[in-house]
Design a protein around this motif. Structure first.
Motif, mmCIF file in Angstrom:
data_model
loop_
_atom_site.group_PDB
_atom_site.id
_atom_site.type_symbol
_atom_site.label_atom_id
_atom_site.label_comp_id
_atom_site.label_asym_id
_atom_site.label_seq_id
_atom_site.Cartn_x
_atom_site.Cartn_y
_atom_site.Cartn_z
ATOM 1 N N LYS A 182 -23.416 -3.797 -3.428
ATOM 2 C CA LYS A 182 -24.013 -4.101 -4.725
ATOM 3 C C LYS A 182 -25.440 -3.569 -4.806
ATOM 4 C CE LYS A 182 -21.404 -8.239 -6.085
ATOM 5 N NZ LYS A 182 -21.029 -7.752 -7.424
ATOM 6 N N TYR B 97 -18.090 -12.965 -4.855
ATOM 7 C CA TYR B 97 -19.032 -12.193 -5.665
ATOM 8 C C TYR B 97 -18.312 -11.390 -6.747
ATOM 9 C CZ TYR B 97 -22.247 -13.409 -1.911
ATOM 10 O OH TYR B 97 -23.006 -14.111 -1.002
ATOM 11 N N GLU C 166 -15.847 -9.445 -6.200
ATOM 12 C CA GLU C 166 -15.371 -8.179 -5.662
ATOM 13 C C GLU C 166 -13.854 -8.165 -5.497
ATOM 14 O OE1 GLU C 166 -15.690 -10.795 -2.016
ATOM 15 O OE2 GLU C 166 -16.771 -10.530 -3.916
#
Length: 240
Positions: free
Chosen positions: A204, A230, A232
């Motif tokens: 990120k 997150y 993802e």
């Protein structure tokens, strides 16, 4: 005939109600269980992907640089770390700051580490695309790098690049918050795979796509991260 059908329905409903009203007393459970409604409410909205789906998402894109973490991502290497802890600091984790440990661990211990099948699939897929493979690890470099040739042989990597050891002084390459982000930026990586939160956060920070590989189930690296925490992508069946 219609009256018969109506009467039959009434009889069935009455019987069911009677059974419900006069059910046997509830026995206490002997262990923890679950009900489907509660279980479904607890399911996290994780973005699961397969290797084939990742391949499809890259269709039509030119070859790129791709990076992998090592420990619990491409190798189940807890045995090496368990050995090092027992030898250098059985009562704490100070062995991770002991250069003697890194000198020893990087000089051949990984011949006992178990390659992960998901890594074989991913590396094969990326090499077929013509992508360049890099390894970016939080390990500290040792005196003798036997990790690079081992990874090259294990995963049949063509034109292997030396492993990027980002622990210790490795972060001096570029100043970043997350040490692996320095390696990602240095090699112009566009896609990074890893099992740890730092892998995803480094991706990120570098502004690239980070994909989570599930940590080996028998890993000694605790606590386990919250995969998908997150937002993802997380690869299914990737703990082995």
């Amino acid at each position: 005939m219609k009256i018969f059908h109506y009467s039959a329905v009434v009889t069935i409903l009455a019987t069911a109600l009677s059974c419900n009203l006069y059910a046997s007393p509830k026995e206490p459970y002997t262990q923890a269980g679950f009900d489907t409604r509660t279980a479904e409410k607890q399911q996290a909205p994780i973005h699961w992907v397969s290797v084939e789906q990742i391949k499809a998402s890259l269709s039509g894109k030119p070859p790129m640089n791709v990076s992998f973490d090592i420990d619990d991502t491409v190798l189940a290497s807890s045995g090496c770390f368990y050995y090092g802890k027992q030898k250098y600091s059985p009562n704490d984790f100070s062995y991770l700051k002991n250069q003697n440990f890194w000198d020893e661990i990087n000089a051949g211990c990984d011949k006992y580490s178990i390659p992960k099948e998901v890594a074989r699939e991913l590396i094969k897929m990326h090499q077929e695309r013509g992508d360049q493979i890099f390894f970016i690890t939080g390990r500290t470099a040792g005196k003798d790098d036997q990790v690079t040739p081992l990874l090259a042989k294990t995963f049949n990597i063509k034109n292997v690049h030396p492993v990027n050891f980002m622990g210790g002084h490795g972060q001096e390459v570029l100043k970043t918050k997350y040490n692996k982000a320095a390696g990602i930026l240095k090699h112009h990586v566009q896609l990074h795979y890893g099992d740890s939160d730092d892998d995803i956060l480094a991706a990120k920070e570098a502004g690239i796509r980070g994909i989570r590989i599930l940590r080996a189930t028998n890993s000694t690296y605790l606590p386990f991260p919250q995969a998908g925490g997150y937002g993802e992508e997380v690869i299914i069946n990737s703990s082995y």
